[in-house]
Structure formats: C-alpha cells, structure tokens
Design a protein around this motif. Structure first.
Motif, short mmCIF file in Angstrom:
data_model
loop_
_atom_site.label_atom_id
_atom_site.label_comp_id
_atom_site.label_asym_id
_atom_site.label_seq_id
_atom_site.Cartn_x
_atom_site.Cartn_y
_atom_site.Cartn_z
N ARG A 1 0.83 -0.94 -0.08
CA ARG A 1 0.25 0.02 -0.40
C ARG A 1 0.57 1.07 -0.13
NH1 ARG A 1 -3.62 3.43 2.07
NH2 ARG A 1 -2.00 3.61 3.65
N GLU A 2 2.05 1.34 0.97
CA GLU A 2 2.70 2.11 0.79
C GLU A 2 3.72 2.39 -0.49
OE1 GLU A 2 5.49 2.73 4.75
OE2 GLU A 2 3.25 2.00 6.34
N LEU A 3 3.94 1.40 -1.08
CA LEU A 3 4.69 1.57 -2.06
C LEU A 3 4.26 1.86 -3.28
CD1 LEU A 3 7.33 -1.73 -1.27
CD2 LEU A 3 7.96 1.01 -1.82
N TYR A 4 3.11 1.39 -2.85
CA TYR A 4 2.05 1.94 -4.73
C TYR A 4 1.83 3.70 -4.21
CZ TYR A 4 -2.36 2.99 -6.66
OH TYR A 4 -2.83 4.45 -7.33
N SER A 5 1.53 4.23 -2.99
CA SER A 5 1.14 5.26 -3.20
C SER A 5 2.60 6.43 -2.62
CB SER A 5 0.99 5.76 -1.68
OG SER A 5 1.01 7.00 -1.19
N ALA A 6 3.95 6.09 -2.60
CA ALA A 6 4.76 6.75 -3.43
C ALA A 6 4.99 6.76 -4.38
CB ALA A 6 5.75 6.32 -2.45
N LEU A 7 5.36 5.97 -4.92
CA LEU A 7 5.31 4.86 -6.62
C LEU A 7 5.12 6.36 -7.74
CD1 LEU A 7 7.10 2.25 -6.34
CD2 LEU A 7 8.44 3.87 -6.68
N SER A 8 3.23 5.91 -7.09
CA SER A 8 2.53 6.16 -8.09
C SER A 8 2.24 8.14 -7.89
CB SER A 8 0.71 5.51 -7.79
OG SER A 8 -0.01 6.55 -6.25
N ASN A 9 2.72 8.46 -6.47
CA ASN A 9 3.16 10.15 -6.66
C ASN A 9 4.01 10.67 -7.94
OD1 ASN A 9 1.31 11.89 -4.73
ND2 ASN A 9 1.83 10.31 -3.64
N LEU A 10 5.11 9.52 -7.58
CA LEU A 10 6.35 10.15 -8.53
C LEU A 10 5.98 10.24 -9.78
CD1 LEU A 10 9.01 8.52 -6.83
CD2 LEU A 10 8.65 11.18 -6.33
N VAL A 11 5.76 9.06 -9.93
CA VAL A 11 4.77 8.66 -11.56
C VAL A 11 4.18 9.73 -11.96
CG1 VAL A 11 3.88 7.64 -13.18
CG2 VAL A 11 5.52 6.56 -11.88
N PHE A 12 2.51 10.20 -11.09
CA PHE A 12 1.69 10.93 -12.02
C PHE A 12 2.37 12.50 -11.70
CE2 PHE A 12 -2.48 8.26 -9.36
CZ PHE A 12 -1.62 7.22 -10.82
N ASN A 13 3.23 12.76 -10.75
CA ASN A 13 3.91 14.36 -10.97
C ASN A 13 5.03 13.92 -12.07
OD1 ASN A 13 3.61 15.14 -8.06
ND2 ASN A 13 5.51 14.51 -7.40
N ALA A 14 5.60 13.12 -12.95
CA ALA A 14 6.56 12.74 -13.51
C ALA A 14 5.38 12.95 -15.13
CB ALA A 14 6.60 11.53 -14.17
N MET A 15 3.82 12.75 -15.33
CA MET A 15 2.92 12.86 -16.05
C MET A 15 2.92 14.44 -16.04
SD MET A 15 3.24 10.12 -17.61
CE MET A 15 1.64 10.45 -18.64
N ARG A 16 2.34 15.00 -14.68
CA ARG A 16 2.04 16.54 -14.70
C ARG A 16 2.86 17.63 -14.55
NH1 ARG A 16 0.20 16.29 -8.52
NH2 ARG A 16 -1.20 14.53 -9.04
N TYR A 17 4.34 16.92 -14.53
CA TYR A 17 5.26 17.64 -15.41
C TYR A 17 6.18 17.69 -16.27
CZ TYR A 17 3.59 19.59 -10.52
OH TYR A 17 3.22 20.21 -9.31
N THR A 18 5.32 16.99 -17.59
CA THR A 18 5.86 17.04 -18.75
C THR A 18 5.00 17.32 -19.59
OG1 THR A 18 7.37 14.75 -17.95
CG2 THR A 18 7.23 14.94 -19.98
#
Ligand code: ADP
Length: 434
Positions: free
Chosen positions: A318-335
């Motif tokens: 659960r925690e790893l999903y939360s962290a990694l999805s945040n990183l990937v969604f940020n990458a999508m948002r700022y690219t």
C-alpha cells in the motif's frame, strides 16, 4: 653557540683553577699533586652543589629563595624553578577550568556522560542520573551499553551513528528522551540526553489535530461532491450553471485529494515501527501504475518501463504504491505531451532501486532540497492548476524513510528530472537482476 654564558664562565673558572694549580705546583716543584688537589676540590664543590640541587628538587621547591652560590648550577636551578612555576600555574588553570566545566554541566538540565574510547563511563552530571540512570562514581568504567539497554541506542553504538535517537527514559518511562552521541578529543565521546517529553506531546497533538480535522472534513466533502456531480449531470437543472458547477466539482475533488493526502501523511507518521516485510511484486505494481498514469489523460503518451530485476521488495504494498504512483503522476503532470516518462527497476549493489525519470520542465537547483516539505511548490499557480496537493513528495519521503531507504532528486531545468528511490539490501526479495 652551543656554550651558554654560564657554561663559558664556568669553563673560564676551571681554566683559571688549572693555571693557578700548575703555577703553584711549579713553584713548589709538585705540579701533578697540586693539579690533583685542585681538581679534587673542584669535584667536591660541584658534588656539594648537586646535592643541594637534588634536595631542592625532592623537597618540591619549598621556598623561592635560591641558596646556591652563583654559577652554572645556580643558573640550572633557576631554570628548573621557572619551569616548575610555569607548570604549576598551568595545572592550576586546568584544575580551575575543569571545576568550572563540572559546575556548569552540573547546572545543566540535560544529561551529559563522558565516555572513553571503549564506551566506558568516565564521568556524568547529576541530570544524567535522573534521565538515563548513570551515576558516577558508582558506574565509572562500565560500558554505557550495559546500563542503557535500549535496542535503538545499542544499534547506534554499533553502527557508530551520530544521529539523535529517541526513546523512553529507563528511569521513568513516561519521560521521553532524545540522546545524541558526540565525538571529541582522541576517540572520546560525550552522550547528551535531553528530556523532550513536552516537544513530543506537542508533536502528537499536532498530528492528532491534522488527522482529526482531515477525518471530519472528509464526509461533508463526499456529500457536497456527490450533489455537485448529480447537479452537473442533470442538464435541465444545470443550465447556465454548467461551467461553474464543473469548476466546483473540480475544486471539491482537489480538496478531497488534499484531505486524503493529509490523512495518508498522518497515518504514515503515527504508524509505529517499521512497515511489514511483505513480498511486493514490483513489476506488477509498476505496470498497474503505468496504466493508471496513461488513463489520467494528461502528460506524455510515452511511459516506458525498464525492468532489469526479476525479484521484488519486502515492504508495505500500500505504502509503496502510494509513493511510486505519486512520483509517476508528478512526472506526467510536469512533462509535456511530446515528452517521455521512464520508470526503471533494478537491484544495484544489492539495493532495490526504482527510478522515475522524465523529460519535463525540470526543477531549479535551489528548490530541490525543500521539495519534500509539505505544501512546498516550485510554481504554486501551476501546481494548483494541475491538481497537485503539494503533499505528494512529503508522502514519498515518509514511505521511503519508513522502509529504511533514501530518496535522491536530480534535475535540470528544461531537460527533466530523476527521482531515485533506493531501499536497503534487506528489503530485496527474490532474485536480483543486476
Ligand atoms: P504537487 O502535488 O504540487 O505536485 P509534490 O509534493 O508532489 O506536490 O511536489 C512538490 C513540487 O515539486 C511540485 O509542486 C513541483 O513544483 C515539483 N515537482 C515534483 N515532481 C516534479 C517533476 N517530475 N518535474 C518537475 N517538478 C516537479
């Protein structure tokens, strides 16, 4: 000049004595005898002066009066006396400083324990007795780990860690201590123990307040969001209000996102101990996050997975999903749409490593150290308009830290960013791929 003035004078005296003896002996016709008598006399006088000097030295310089006759030995005696006086002065100064240091540390509310190179207790102030139970002279010479048998402290001793350690006082468990080890001198150490009970209570109150407030906000937001959605979908009802209703719905969803992230952060902060060691299938997790990222409908269409390792990690899915999805969604948002997001998974030198790289807008270097602070944004307007909560990277940092790992951020403005999560080797599961 190797001969000092006193030695030169003494040599002159000896030469004069020999000359006088030789002359007297020549007059009396007993040159050798006279020379012998003169030298014997000189030897006797020298021995007497040495005896006097020895008495002065062994007597500890009872008086400052120099009783020896002027000459080489008197000069030596004076030099020795001066050196002794200087030494006594320095020792006096050292003793005074030591007394002042002990008085000052005795008055300190923090516990201080001086430790030798083998972690043996040398000295402690009275506060150390009340806080960590070290009493000197009773415990002098004992290994500090024998008295402070707290696992976190023993681990810090073993790993030579100098990070502050927090634990309940062994003397009174309701008190909370922050203990720091500091090196000084030659391989010696100081242990500082501070009572941080009040601070901890305040911190707990802050956490509980945020958790409760977020929790209370959640239900009304769900209700409002539900009604807004229904009104928006009902075309007859919406009419000219369609656009404002859509905006209200968006803002409501954003608020719900912030509340959810605040709740997640509170949960991560309050959860005691390490996260579990469940086997997490990283490949599957990343594939799922990729699908969700593409479904967002914003950012680049190119999201590449580079999976170099077969195994997984041991942790909380659960925690790893939360962290990694945040990183990937940020990458999508700022690219931008024409860019690319690459997610790499490998085991590097035994350490599970996940990297999220993008070819997006990048981050100016001065902002990087503060990115993981709550609500910190490089460009607040842009982040808000793109639906960011400002809490994503704070969650990532917490999750990574709870798993014993570290988060590294590298970025270049206009070229892109790399967020690298490295977990410790004991979090690796299965067969490493690199
Ligand atoms: P937010 O929800 O605002 O994205 P985060 O905590 O996730 O909050 O990120 C903090 C800030 O870091 C963002 O507002 C953004 O300025 C910056 N940031 C995060 N990820 C990236 C990225 N991949 N590229 C550029 N900037 C980023």
């Amino acid at each position: 000049m190797i001969f000092g003035p006193h030695l030169r004078a003494e040599l002159g005296r000896v030469a004069l004595l020999i000359a006088a003896a030789l002359f007297g002996g020549w007059l009396l016709g007993q040159t050798l005898l006279m020379l012998g008598v003169a030298l014997l006399g000189y030897l006797l006088i020298t021995l007497l002066q040495l005896a006097q000097l020895e008495r002065r030295l062994s007597g500890g310089w009872q008086s400052a009066q120099h009783e020896m006759p002027a000459g080489l030995w008197r000069a030596i005696e004076e030099h020795l006396f001066e050196a002794w006086q200087r030494d006594r002065q320095r020792r006096g100064e050292a003793v005074r400083l030591m007394r002042e240091f002990r008085e000052a540390t005795s008055a300190m509310p923090d516990g201080v324990v001086a430790l030798d190179r083998e972690w043996g207790i040398e000295w402690a102030n009275p506060a150390a007795a009340a806080l960590v139970g070290v009493v000197v002279p009773r415990d002098a010479g004992q290994h500090v780990g024998n008295l402070l048998r707290v696992p976190a402290f023993l681990a810090a001793l073993k790993q030579a860690s100098r990070e502050p350690i927090e634990f309940a006082s062994p003397r009174s468990p309701e008190r909370w201590l922050t203990v720091t080890l500091v090196d000084y001198g030659q391989d010696q150490h100081l242990l500082f123990a501070r009572d941080t009970t009040r601070l901890r209570r305040l911190e707990q109150m802050r956490r509980e307040f945020v958790a409760n407030a977020s929790h209370e906000l959640r239900s009304p937001l769900t209700v409002i969001g539900g009604y807004l959605e229904a009104m928006h979908e009902d075309h007859a009802l919406a009419g000219s209000w369609a656009a404002p209703l859509a905006e209200m719905e968006r803002q409501c969803a954003r608020m719900a996102g912030i509340v959810d992230d605040l709740l997640e952060l509170s949960r991560l902060e309050t959860e005691a101990g390490e996260p579990p060691h469940d086997a997490v299938d990283v490949r599957g997790l990343l594939a799922r996050i990729r699908e969700e990222a593409l479904a967002l409908g914003e950012g680049p269409r190119e999201v590449v997975l580079e999976l170099a390792a077969d195994g997984g990690v041991l942790g909380s899915e659960r925690e790893l999903y939360s962290a990694l999805s945040n990183l990937v969604f940020n990458a999508m948002r700022y690219t931008p749409a024409a860019g690319r997001v690459t997610v790499r998974w490998a085991v590097v030198e035994g350490r599970p490593t996940i990297e999220v790289a993008d070819t997006g807008i990048g981050i100016p270097p001065e902002h990087i150290p503060r990115l993981t602070e709550r609500f910190y944004r490089v460009d607040p307007g842009r982040a808000r308009s793109q639906g960011g909560t400002g809490l994503g990277l704070a969650i990532v940092k917490h999750v990574v830290q709870r798993h014993g790992g570290e988060l590294r951020i590298e970025s270049e403005v206009g070229r892109g960013s790399r967020f690298i999560v490295r977990l410790p080797p004991d979090r690796a599961a299965g067969t490493p791929g690199l």
